[in-house]
Design a protein around this motif. Structure first.
Motif, PDB file in Angstrom:
ATOM      1  N   ARG A  45       0.845  -1.189   0.000  1.00 49.64           N
ATOM      2  CA  ARG A  45       0.000   0.000   0.000  1.00 49.64           C
ATOM      3  C   ARG A  45       0.880   1.238   0.000  1.00 49.64           C
ATOM      4  N   LEU A  46       0.307   2.383  -0.320  1.00 48.56           N
ATOM      5  CA  LEU A  46       1.025   3.641  -0.294  1.00 48.56           C
ATOM      6  C   LEU A  46       0.461   4.493   0.842  1.00 48.56           C
ATOM      7  N   TYR A  47       1.351   5.200   1.522  1.00 43.97           N
ATOM      8  CA  TYR A  47       0.958   6.074   2.624  1.00 43.97           C
ATOM      9  C   TYR A  47       1.234   7.526   2.252  1.00 43.97           C
ATOM     10  N   CYS A  48       0.227   8.365   2.407  1.00 40.64           N
ATOM     11  CA  CYS A  48       0.353   9.803   2.141  1.00 40.64           C
ATOM     12  C   CYS A  48       0.206  10.550   3.452  1.00 40.64           C
ATOM     13  N   TYR A  49       1.211  11.330   3.815  1.00 38.71           N
ATOM     14  CA  TYR A  49       1.230  12.086   5.071  1.00 38.71           C
ATOM     15  C   TYR A  49       1.060  13.555   4.733  1.00 38.71           C
ATOM     16  N   THR A  50      -0.103  14.084   5.022  1.00 39.10           N
ATOM     17  CA  THR A  50      -0.417  15.459   4.648  1.00 39.10           C
ATOM     18  C   THR A  50      -1.554  15.955   5.533  1.00 39.10           C
ATOM     19  N   PRO A  51      -1.699  17.265   5.744  1.00 41.62           N
ATOM     20  CA  PRO A  51      -2.684  17.741   6.719  1.00 41.62           C
ATOM     21  C   PRO A  51      -4.102  17.897   6.202  1.00 41.62           C
ATOM     22  N   ARG A  52      -4.290  17.871   4.879  1.00 46.00           N
ATOM     23  CA  ARG A  52      -5.631  18.142   4.357  1.00 46.00           C
ATOM     24  C   ARG A  52      -6.080  17.049   3.394  1.00 46.00           C
ATOM     25  N   ARG A  53      -7.378  16.749   3.469  1.00 42.87           N
ATOM     26  CA  ARG A  53      -7.924  15.677   2.651  1.00 42.87           C
ATOM     27  C   ARG A  53      -7.723  15.957   1.166  1.00 42.87           C
ATOM     28  N   GLU A  54      -7.881  17.212   0.739  1.00 41.65           N
ATOM     29  CA  GLU A  54      -7.747  17.503  -0.683  1.00 41.65           C
ATOM     30  C   GLU A  54      -6.329  17.225  -1.182  1.00 41.65           C
ATOM     31  N   GLN A  55      -5.327  17.400  -0.306  1.00 42.11           N
ATOM     32  CA  GLN A  55      -3.961  17.059  -0.705  1.00 42.11           C
ATOM     33  C   GLN A  55      -3.795  15.544  -0.817  1.00 42.11           C
TER      34      GLN A  55
END
Length: 555
Positions: A45-55
């Protein structure tokens, strides 16, 4: 071989795409990394670490466009412990110190932090690197250095910082993260030589079959990338020495402004009038592809301290082109002199001759562009050596083919993302082993702020108020306070901005409802809340009091 080690990718769209008006090396590297990771990482799986859902949604679309079919999990950056699910937090920059402070909120062994260098000359990059000695960075973290010389620079900064701290405070132990050397990668298949494409591109650019085309790809900046004068002078000597052959110079890049553009164009006309000079918009992928296909020789005479690696020479290798480059930082790790191309010597002043330039930059007399520009003015690149290198390759088609083939072979074996991503995953697995047994640096003690200069404001400014809220203080409903009144108050633009740091309105409604049966202590109310929400919910009682919806009776 890859082993399944994974990482949460700190994601900001701007750092992973090359469609903007300014094309920077770090953006090209970020875009290439993301595509390479999708296509070559051994992960489920890929993990995305970001503060906003749109990002996070932007990330999902980006990786899908690169062929991803695996699940994508958003790790909300508001939770500094969320990267523990992946095991590693990958940063597209050197900001390890910044994220190490955040990790200290909870468990410093929860995950590793891995950053990567791009330019190391900027004040921000230098501060991030030196900050490794002043932050809770751990032995199981790593700053990837993209070249041998970059690692030397990072070691120099860390050693100088340690020497200063030792002299000032008597400190003797200076833990630092791992500093592996891993190159940036490229998709070598995109640059596979194609004779049909070569013929079409040369025809489109009005270049004859026997003409010699020398190509530069990169930002067109004489102060922050590579001064073109040695290139212009060297190629002019070749053109005059080979009057029966047309020498073309294609410069594929972009200008930051009209002044720089005019300087390049005027300079080309002045210093290499015998060369057929053309400029190509390097931000246009199709135009770049055409330029690569048409070229015989690649050149980049970098003389600037902001150039730490250089993707373009590696792309040239993948395109099967011999190169004439300066013997400069990362170029030294990629282009083998006499095998893949020719490296032209560079000469710079000895240490101690530019403290005035450093001082001017440190005190903002000169901005970063001027600092880089002034520094590069005193790096000598010999036009005669450049001319000799160009002449050697221009006059020897067999040598061009030989060096181009060696360069292509090396690019596929050493710099393809398939190889580089495997090195990343091996690093992440090694760091996971270190987390299990390496000593922890500066474990947090109870009551100690996570970061002294960014402490809990109610700890740092504890003496400001008359009193602090205690567990035994009584919370009572104010007369007339209801959920409807709450909604009316919080609908005001004077109040609404605090919604971001308060519990949801429905939870606040329940608190008000609970108080209808009589006052409760803070501790009594907290017992009814999930443990991981008690701090935020207890804090919201003071906000309700500020709004006049509850009263606080100190006990």
């Amino acid at each position: 071989m890859a082993n399944g080690a994974n990482a949460a990718i700190l994601y900001r769209p701007e750092g992973f795409e090359t469609t903007g008006p300014r094309l920077m090396g770090r953006q090209a590297a970020g875009e290439g990394f993301l595509k390479g990771f999708v296509q070559h990482a051994d992960v489920d799986r890929l993990y995305c670490y970001t503060p906003r859902r749109e990002q996070a949604e932007h990330f999902q679309a980006a990786v899908k466009g690169n062929g991803n079919t695996r699940p994508v999990q958003w790790l909300n950056e508001l939770d500094p412990n969320s990267p523990a699910q992946a095991g590693t937090l990958y940063l597209p920059d050197p900001s390890i110190s910044l994220h190490a402070w955040r990790r200290r909120h909870l468990d410093q062994r929860g995950y590793s932090i891995v950053g990567v260098t791009h330019t190391t000359a900027s004040a921000g990059a230098m501060d991030w690197i030196s900050g490794l000695q002043l932050s809770p960075a751990q032995e199981w973290d790593a700053l990837i250095c993209t070249s041998t010389v970059v690692k030397q620079t990072v070691d120099f900064v860390l050693d100088a910082q340690a020497e200063f701290l030792g002299a000032r405070f008597g400190a003797t132990w200076f833990p630092r993260p791992q500093l592996p050397i891993i190159p940036l990668g490229i998709d070598t298949a995109r640059f596979t030589p194609d004779e049909a494409a070569r013929a079409q591109s040369r025809a489109a650019l009005n270049i004859g079959a026997d003409d010699i085309v020398v190509l530069f790809v990169g930002r067109l900046s004489f102060h922050a990338k590579a001064h073109p004068l040695p290139m212009y002078l060297g190629l002019e000597r070749v053109a005059r020495a080979m009057p029966g052959r047309k020498i073309h110079l294609l410069q594929a890049g972009w200008f930051a402004n009209d002044f720089i553009g005019n300087a390049f164009k005027t300079g080309a006309a002045t210093f290499c009038p015998s060369v057929h000079c053309g400029f190509v918009d390097g931000r246009n992928a199709e135009a770049r592809h055409q330029a690569w296909a048409a070229a015989d020789i690649f050149t980049s005479l970098s003389d600037n301290i902001q150039e730490t690696y250089g993707l373009a020479p590696v792309e040239a290798m993948a395109a099967g082109l011999p190169s004439v480059v300066t013997d400069w930082n990362g170029y030294r790790d990629t282009i083998r002199d006499g095998i893949d191309g020719i490296r032209v010597p560079t000469i710079m002043p000895p240490p101690g001759w530019a403290e005035d330039l450093a001082d001017r930059h440190a005190h903002q007399i000169d901005n970063y562009d001027h600092y880089c520009g002034f520094t590069s003015q005193f790096v000598a690149v010999d036009p005669e050596a450049c001319a000799a290198a160009y002449m050697r390759l221009a006059g020897d088609p067999a040598l061009r083919r030989q060096m181009g083939a060696a360069a292509r072979e090396r690019a596929v074996a050493r710099f393809d993302w398939r190889v580089v991503i495997d090195q990343y995953q091996q690093l992440w697995a090694e760091l996971a082993e270190r987390r299990r047994s390496a000593p922890e640096s500066v474990p947090r003690k109870a009551g100690q702020p996570v970061q002294p200069t960014r402490a809990d404001p109610y700890q740092a400014f504890a003496g400001y108020a008359t009193a602090t809220l205690g567990a035994n203080d009584m919370i009572e409903l104010a007369p007339g306070a209801t959920a409807a009144v709450f909604d009316g108050v919080t609908g005001s633009s004077l109040i609404a901005f605090a919604k971001a740091v308060n519990p949801p309105a429905a939870e606040m409604h329940r608190t008000l409802e609970r108080l209808k049966d009589g006052g409760r202590t803070v501790a009594e109310l907290a017992q009814e809340w999930p443990e991981d929400t008690r701090t935020v919910r207890s804090r919201s009682l003071l906000w309700l009091a500020k709004m006049g919806l509850v009263r606080i009776r100190k006990n």
